[in-house]
Design a protein around this motif. Structure first.
Motif, PDB file in Angstrom:
ATOM      1  N   LEU A   1     -77.275 -16.847  32.994  1.00 58.53           N
ATOM      2  CA  LEU A   1     -78.366 -17.677  32.492  1.00 58.53           C
ATOM      3  C   LEU A   1     -78.627 -18.857  33.416  1.00 58.53           C
ATOM      4  O   LEU A   1     -79.782 -19.172  33.737  1.00 58.53           O
ATOM      5  CB  LEU A   1     -78.047 -18.172  31.075  1.00 58.53           C
ATOM      6  CG  LEU A   1     -79.051 -19.159  30.475  1.00 58.53           C
ATOM      7  CD1 LEU A   1     -80.424 -18.505  30.338  1.00 58.53           C
ATOM      8  CD2 LEU A   1     -78.565 -19.668  29.125  1.00 58.53           C
ATOM      9  N   LEU A   2     -77.559 -19.524  33.854  1.00 55.33           N
ATOM     10  CA  LEU A   2     -77.729 -20.686  34.718  1.00 55.33           C
ATOM     11  C   LEU A   2     -78.297 -20.292  36.074  1.00 55.33           C
ATOM     12  O   LEU A   2     -79.062 -21.062  36.682  1.00 55.33           O
ATOM     13  CB  LEU A   2     -76.397 -21.417  34.899  1.00 55.33           C
ATOM     14  CG  LEU A   2     -75.857 -22.107  33.641  1.00 55.33           C
ATOM     15  CD1 LEU A   2     -74.541 -22.818  33.930  1.00 55.33           C
ATOM     16  CD2 LEU A   2     -76.867 -23.113  33.094  1.00 55.33           C
TER      17      LEU A   2
ATOM     18  N   ALA B   1     -80.185 -27.324  13.104  1.00 50.99           N
ATOM     19  CA  ALA B   1     -80.323 -27.446  14.553  1.00 50.99           C
ATOM     20  C   ALA B   1     -81.709 -27.044  15.039  1.00 50.99           C
ATOM     21  O   ALA B   1     -82.414 -27.844  15.676  1.00 50.99           O
ATOM     22  CB  ALA B   1     -79.251 -26.601  15.245  1.00 50.99           C
ATOM     23  N   VAL B   2     -82.115 -25.826  14.736  1.00 56.74           N
ATOM     24  CA  VAL B   2     -83.393 -25.323  15.239  1.00 56.74           C
ATOM     25  C   VAL B   2     -84.567 -25.913  14.451  1.00 56.74           C
ATOM     26  O   VAL B   2     -85.502 -26.474  15.036  1.00 56.74           O
ATOM     27  CB  VAL B   2     -83.441 -23.787  15.174  1.00 56.74           C
ATOM     28  CG1 VAL B   2     -84.777 -23.274  15.706  1.00 56.74           C
ATOM     29  CG2 VAL B   2     -82.290 -23.187  15.984  1.00 56.74           C
TER      30      VAL B   2
ATOM     31  N   LEU C   1     -83.790 -24.178  26.310  1.00 57.71           N
ATOM     32  CA  LEU C   1     -83.477 -24.100  24.878  1.00 57.71           C
ATOM     33  C   LEU C   1     -82.411 -23.046  24.586  1.00 57.71           C
ATOM     34  O   LEU C   1     -81.550 -23.246  23.723  1.00 57.71           O
ATOM     35  CB  LEU C   1     -84.745 -23.805  24.079  1.00 57.71           C
ATOM     36  CG  LEU C   1     -85.761 -24.942  23.980  1.00 57.71           C
ATOM     37  CD1 LEU C   1     -87.012 -24.482  23.252  1.00 57.71           C
ATOM     38  CD2 LEU C   1     -85.162 -26.158  23.283  1.00 57.71           C
ATOM     39  N   ILE C   2     -82.463 -21.943  25.309  1.00 56.31           N
ATOM     40  CA  ILE C   2     -81.433 -20.918  25.117  1.00 56.31           C
ATOM     41  C   ILE C   2     -80.059 -21.490  25.439  1.00 56.31           C
ATOM     42  O   ILE C   2     -79.084 -21.265  24.708  1.00 56.31           O
ATOM     43  CB  ILE C   2     -81.725 -19.690  26.000  1.00 56.31           C
ATOM     44  CG1 ILE C   2     -82.979 -18.969  25.500  1.00 56.31           C
ATOM     45  CG2 ILE C   2     -80.532 -18.727  26.004  1.00 56.31           C
ATOM     46  CD1 ILE C   2     -83.445 -17.860  26.429  1.00 56.31           C
TER      47      ILE C   2
ATOM     48  N   PRO D   1     -75.052 -22.671  21.927  1.00 51.68           N
ATOM     49  CA  PRO D   1     -74.055 -23.446  21.178  1.00 51.68           C
ATOM     50  C   PRO D   1     -73.929 -23.009  19.719  1.00 51.68           C
ATOM     51  O   PRO D   1     -72.823 -22.983  19.173  1.00 51.68           O
ATOM     52  CB  PRO D   1     -74.584 -24.879  21.286  1.00 51.68           C
ATOM     53  CG  PRO D   1     -75.339 -24.901  22.565  1.00 51.68           C
ATOM     54  CD  PRO D   1     -75.994 -23.551  22.640  1.00 51.68           C
ATOM     55  N   LEU D   2     -75.059 -22.675  19.091  1.00 48.18           N
ATOM     56  CA  LEU D   2     -74.994 -22.173  17.720  1.00 48.18           C
ATOM     57  C   LEU D   2     -74.159 -20.899  17.640  1.00 48.18           C
ATOM     58  O   LEU D   2     -73.363 -20.712  16.710  1.00 48.18           O
ATOM     59  CB  LEU D   2     -76.405 -21.901  17.199  1.00 48.18           C
ATOM     60  CG  LEU D   2     -77.189 -23.102  16.670  1.00 48.18           C
ATOM     61  CD1 LEU D   2     -78.641 -22.728  16.438  1.00 48.18           C
ATOM     62  CD2 LEU D   2     -76.557 -23.653  15.403  1.00 48.18           C
ATOM     63  N   ARG D   3     -74.331 -20.046  18.632  1.00 48.77           N
ATOM     64  CA  ARG D   3     -73.551 -18.811  18.678  1.00 48.77           C
ATOM     65  C   ARG D   3     -72.066 -19.116  18.890  1.00 48.77           C
ATOM     66  O   ARG D   3     -71.198 -18.497  18.254  1.00 48.77           O
ATOM     67  CB  ARG D   3     -74.085 -17.933  19.805  1.00 48.77           C
ATOM     68  CG  ARG D   3     -73.415 -16.567  19.907  1.00 48.77           C
ATOM     69  CD  ARG D   3     -73.969 -15.812  21.096  1.00 48.77           C
ATOM     70  NE  ARG D   3     -73.346 -14.516  21.244  1.00 48.77           N
ATOM     71  CZ  ARG D   3     -73.511 -13.715  22.284  1.00 48.77           C
ATOM     72  NH1 ARG D   3     -74.305 -14.101  23.277  1.00 48.77           N
ATOM     73  NH2 ARG D   3     -72.899 -12.553  22.349  1.00 48.77           N
ATOM     74  N   LYS D   4     -71.769 -20.058  19.796  1.00 48.73           N
ATOM     75  CA  LYS D   4     -70.371 -20.421  20.052  1.00 48.73           C
ATOM     76  C   LYS D   4     -69.718 -21.028  18.816  1.00 48.73           C
ATOM     77  O   LYS D   4     -68.575 -20.716  18.476  1.00 48.73           O
ATOM     78  CB  LYS D   4     -70.302 -21.414  21.218  1.00 48.73           C
ATOM     79  CG  LYS D   4     -70.737 -20.857  22.561  1.00 48.73           C
ATOM     80  CD  LYS D   4     -69.809 -19.777  23.049  1.00 48.73           C
ATOM     81  CE  LYS D   4     -70.195 -19.298  24.450  1.00 48.73           C
ATOM     82  NZ  LYS D   4     -69.312 -18.209  24.929  1.00 48.73           N
TER      83      LYS D   4
END
Length: 443
Positions: free
Chosen positions: A88-89, A255-256, A358-359, A365-368
């Motif tokens: 991603l980065l 969050a979102v 945003l991803i 982070p929400l997934r983590k």
């Protein structure tokens, strides 16, 4: 049960421990105090578009710190954690370089992207330096106390440079508000909010007395900065983080949905008159301290180049914008930034750049967090990272901080991102030898 630090599973030798401590504190003080504290805001240089450029000493120190951090990271057992998620980065920074190359100021974007990448590497290595959680908390406490000492030293002994003056050229209306060694009251206010979060963490993990002192000194300074938004957000984020931690099904809405609504009411009120009238009817300043003119101007500019934007770091404070004269009839052309991180990243890198950002900072982070084991989900360390993360993504709606290489808030935010990632894959230090081959972090 004790856990290994964001360091090796087996005890490190004295040399590695000293190097890690020195690098940790050096990076901390570099971002939280800088090499040029107490900037004079009364000189005409503050109105020069090139005044914010890094000086040679700052560049040399940045390179030395980056080299040291990268070296420590590459010899560390957890070196695969550096600069994740790499795919991603790689796409994100490649896009930044591309939009910069096709912009009017390619070198500004390329230099900005390189600096942002260096800071990201530093943040990804930072949590690998402490030997244990107690060591981590102790170093944070010492660093914050040094920062507070410098800030209060300025208030007492350098008030002309540590307190906003009426003689300042850019914002004389801030006269009397504290900024300490920071360049602006808003920067100081954000720093004090993060310091308060760290104080609460220190109070629960290392020293109750030191933690209380940090929280008290940070709060007093925060109030005197006059930063109404940050002052209100401190208790609000503590409450929001508590709800976020306890009520799992509300995490995505908080969050979102929260960030979306916050930006809708803030930036939307500047663009849509009915929404602005509604906000004003609630007794809220619909201009958000004169940011509305900037947001309207930014939206107009974004509408002209929505795909690639104007190039990374190549819009605000460029000479053609600041010195546009009568061709652009708004004072917003002289703004230092867009006072909204989401709008700014779209303005500089287009909507694809905003989506990729945003991803990285919101959805991953929400997934983590969802993957953090129950025994670590309610730990003081996870709580610290979540508070910093929530504060930053909401504060970004009123301030520009994404990919700001020298920003302590952006650096600390990225550290929190990597902290949440490590927490989601942490293992007990006392686990069998086969587990030592995996990713180990303390919780």
């Amino acid at each position: 049960m004790d856990r290994a630090g964001y360091g090796e599973v087996e005890p490190t030798n004295a040399v590695k421990a000293r190097v890690g401590t020195v690098l940790f504190m050096a990076i901390f003080l570099f971002f939280w105090i800088s090499i040029n504290p107490f900037v004079d805001l009364t000189g005409e240089a503050v109105l020069d578009p090139s005044a914010g450029n890094s000086n040679r000493l700052n560049q040399i120190i940045s390179l030395l710190l980056f080299t040291g951090m990268l070296g420590c990271g590459l010899v560390h057992p957890l070196r695969e954690a550096i600069l994740q998620p790499r795919a991603l980065l790689a796409i994100l920074f490649s896009w930044f370089i591309f939009v910069s190359l096709v912009s009017a100021h390619p070198m500004l974007g390329i230099k900005g992207a390189i600096l942002a990448l260096m800071v990201t590497v530093n943040a990804s290595v930072y949590l690998l330096l402490p030997a244990s959680e107690r060591h981590f908390a102790k170093m944070l406490a010492i660093g914050i106390l040094i920062m507070l000492a410098v800030a209060y030293y300025g208030i007492v002994f350098k008030p002309q440079l540590a307190i906003h003056q009426a003689s300042e050229l850019r914002e004389p209306m801030n006269a009397g508000l504290w900024r300490g060694h920071f360049p602006h009251k808003n920067s100081a206010a954000a720093a004090m909010v993060i310091a308060a979060f760290i104080g609460l963490y220190v109070m629960n993990t290392w020293s109750r007395f030191a933690g209380i002192v940090i929280v008290a000194l940070s709060f007093v300074f925060l109030v005197n900065t006059g930063g109404k938004t940050s002052t209100a957000m401190l208790p609000a984020i503590l409450l929001l983080a508590l709800i976020f931690e306890k009520v799992r099904f509300l995490r995505i809405p908080i969050a979102v949905g929260g960030v979306g609504l916050f930006n809708l009411f803030a930036v939307g009120s500047a663009v849509f008159a009915p929404l602005g009238d509604f906000i004003s009817g609630l007794g809220i300043d619909a201009t958000f301290t004169n940011r509305a003119d900037i947001w309207r101007f930014a939206f107009g500019a974004l509408a002209e180049q929505p795909l690639t934007g104007y190039g990374f770091k190549a819009f605000w404070q460029t000479e053609e914008l600041v010195y546009s004269g009568g061709s652009v009839e708004t004072w917003a052309v002289a703004a230092a930034n867009g006072h909204n991180s989401y709008l700014d990243i779209a303005l500089m890198t287009g909507f694809p750049g905003l989506a990729l950002t945003l991803i990285w900072i919101l959805f991953l982070p929400l997934r983590k967090i969802a993957r953090i084991a129950p025994e670590r989900e309610h730990s003081h360390l996870t709580r610290l990272f979540v508070r910093i993360w929530l504060y930053t993504i909401f504060n970004a709606g009123l301030e520009s901080l994404f990919f700001e290489g020298g920003s302590l808030l952006w650096f600390t935010f990225m550290v929190a991102l990597y902290g949440l990632s490590l927490q989601s894959s942490a293992e007990l230090a006392a686990a069998p030898a086969r587990a030592r081959q995996g990713r180990v972090a303390h919780a």
